[in-house]
Design an enzyme around this catalytic site. Structure first.
Site, short mmCIF file in Angstrom:
data_model
loop_
_atom_site.label_atom_id
_atom_site.label_comp_id
_atom_site.label_asym_id
_atom_site.label_seq_id
_atom_site.Cartn_x
_atom_site.Cartn_y
_atom_site.Cartn_z
N SER A 128 -40.71 32.85 13.51
CA SER A 128 -39.39 32.64 12.88
C SER A 128 -39.48 32.65 11.35
CB SER A 128 -38.79 31.31 13.32
OG SER A 128 -38.67 31.29 14.72
N GLU A 243 -43.95 33.20 28.33
CA GLU A 243 -43.17 31.95 28.43
C GLU A 243 -42.44 31.95 29.75
OE1 GLU A 243 -40.77 31.95 24.85
OE2 GLU A 243 -42.01 30.38 24.00
N GLU A 369 -27.29 30.35 23.66
CA GLU A 369 -26.35 31.49 23.53
C GLU A 369 -27.09 32.80 23.81
OE1 GLU A 369 -26.70 29.08 21.23
OE2 GLU A 369 -24.81 28.02 21.55
#
Ligand SMILES: Cc1cc2nc3c(=O)[nH]c(=O)nc-3n(C[C@H](O)[C@H](O)[C@H](O)COP(=O)(O)OP(=O)(O)OC[C@H]3O[C@@H](n4cnc5c(N)ncnc54)[C@H](O)[C@@H]3O)c2cc1C
Length: 391
Positions: A128, A243, A369
């Site tokens: 990120s 994941e 989302e």
């Protein structure tokens, strides 16, 4: 879906249960986001490694347990039931290690995998950035090739465990002429290299593990690149594909719902019909989640990929976890405002931390989302969201 366990699987469960009963520390360890906590968790991880339980999901040839998915799920369940400490080097064991096994060279496997297993080397994830979170292809941190070095300059953010990690697996842009998914490279950066600067991000619970990572002219050997230069997107997608979304975690949530019942008793509201309804709803959700996890495990064990359906798992558990801790705070009512030390406090130590963390669960590993978009488009086959374009 086959829900019966074979005699070998039951034996495995018994062995895991007895080992955990004999070895789990009797007092809770300090938080792994603190220096003391890291030291204590490292000791625990060493014990797990010596007993062969550190990485059941890794193949034996790489030092793992070579266990099947059902054994992994059984161990995860027993682990929670035994009240064992949270795992410290999760990002190494679930993401970096499997990526190195799948796409790294023999030399890279030899260099990095043993330290992940023993927990001598902790890993953090440098994906990120301020302009690249949900939209990971927006990565701007540059990597310029200079002889046998990649010179990295840029900024990573929300880097969990970075204060204590020895290594960061990172995505950097090595070809600025290319846009989005092209021109990215996946590289392992030593955290003690010159030019790596940590700026801690202060969190509500005050623990220091989380930081922004500033990289200024950090010289990393080109040999630390996993996969080809410019092929980083494919490597990163392989990483994120590991994941799996909480196999076995239903035991942790079931324990949390049990704690809600205890809390309601302590708060004297266990007979309140509204509280009873809400706690019962949480109980039912955890049971549904358990069935979902068993279905996923059963499918994966039979060799059926779950692909985008992993988003259902992530969305379900993270939203459920947030609801569990919102229920806890509603049970406490105005007393939820009290600190653990306050004389009238009824909350168990760690409850507020779990409440805050549950809010973050809706964000990391893909926000709710974004998971809903994936489910809509790739599981349900609904039309893609229209791309927003500036006017
Ligand atoms: C506790 C915690 C630990 C973390 N640890 C790490 C780590 O170790 N390493 C690492 O690399 N990252 C880490 N992250 C970062 C995490 O991966 C990002 O926060 C996450 O991907 C969201 O990115 P963002 O914060 O930039 O938000 P944005 O992507 O800017 O999103 C802002 C809001 O817009 C919504 N949104 C964005 N795109 C869409 C869309 N297409 N459709 C609908 N809504 C959309 C989002 O859902 C969100 O509500 C961590 C985050 C947290 C909270």
């Amino acid at each position: 879906m086959d829900l019966t366990y074979s005699p070998d699987q039951e034996d495995f469960r018994d062995r895991a249960r007895s080992w955990l009963a004999a070895n789990v520390p009797t007092a809770p360890l300090p938080s792994p986001a603190t220096a003391d906590g890291v030291a204590a968790h490292r000791e625990w991880e060493r014990l797990l490694h010596e007993a062969g339980f550190a990485a059941l999901h890794w193949p034996r040839e790489h030092g793992g347990g070579g266990a099947g998915l059902v054994e992994q799920a059984l161990f995860a369940e027993e682990y929670v039931k035994a009240g064992a400490p949270v795992r410290l080097n999760r990002l190494a064991l679930t993401l970096a290690g499997p990526t190195v096994m799948a796409l790294g060279s023999a030399e890279q496997r030899e260099r990095w995998l043993p330290g992940m297993l023993t927990c001598d080397e902790l890993w953090c994830q440098g994906f990120s950035e301020p302009e690249a979170g949900s939209d990971l292809a927006g990565v701007r941190t540059r990597g310029e090739i200079d002889g046998d070095k990649l010179v990295v300059t840029g900024q990573k953010v929300w880097t969990s465990l970075s204060a204590f990690a020895q290594w960061m697996f990172a995505l950097v842009r090595t070809d600025s002429a290319q846009r989005r998914h092209r021109g990215l490279t996946f590289v392992m950066i030593p955290m003690d290299a010159a030019g790596v600067e940590l700026r801690p991000i202060r969190q509500l619970h005050g623990e220091p593990g989380f930081s922004e990572v500033f990289l200024t002219g950090v010289r990393v050997p080109v040999g630390n690149v996993v996969g080809d230069i410019g092929a980083g997107w494919t490597v990163a997608m392989t990483t994120l594909g590991f994941e799996r979304g909480g196999l076995g975690d239903h035991a942790r949530f079931a324990r949390d719902v049990g704690d809600l019942v205890e809390l309601a008793r302590r708060a004297g509201v266990a007979d309140d019909p509204v509280v009873r309804d809400e706690v019962a709803a949480r109980f039912v959700e955890v049971q549904q989640f358990r069935r979902h996890v068993e279905l996923v495990t059963s499918r994966l064990a039979a060799g059926t990929p779950v692909d985008a359906q992993a988003s259902i798992t992530k969305l379900y558990w993270s939203e459920m976890e947030a609801r569990i801790f919102e229920t806890a705070l509603r049970i406490l009512g105005p007393l939820a405002e009290l600190t653990v030390e306050a004389p009238m406090n009824l909350a168990a130590p760690g409850l507020h931390r779990r409440y805050w963390h549950a809010r973050a669960s809706r964000i990391f590993a893909g926000t709710s989302e974004v998971q809903r978009n994936i489910i809509a488009e790739r599981v349900l086959g609904l039309p893609r969201e229209p791309r927003w374009t500036p006017t």
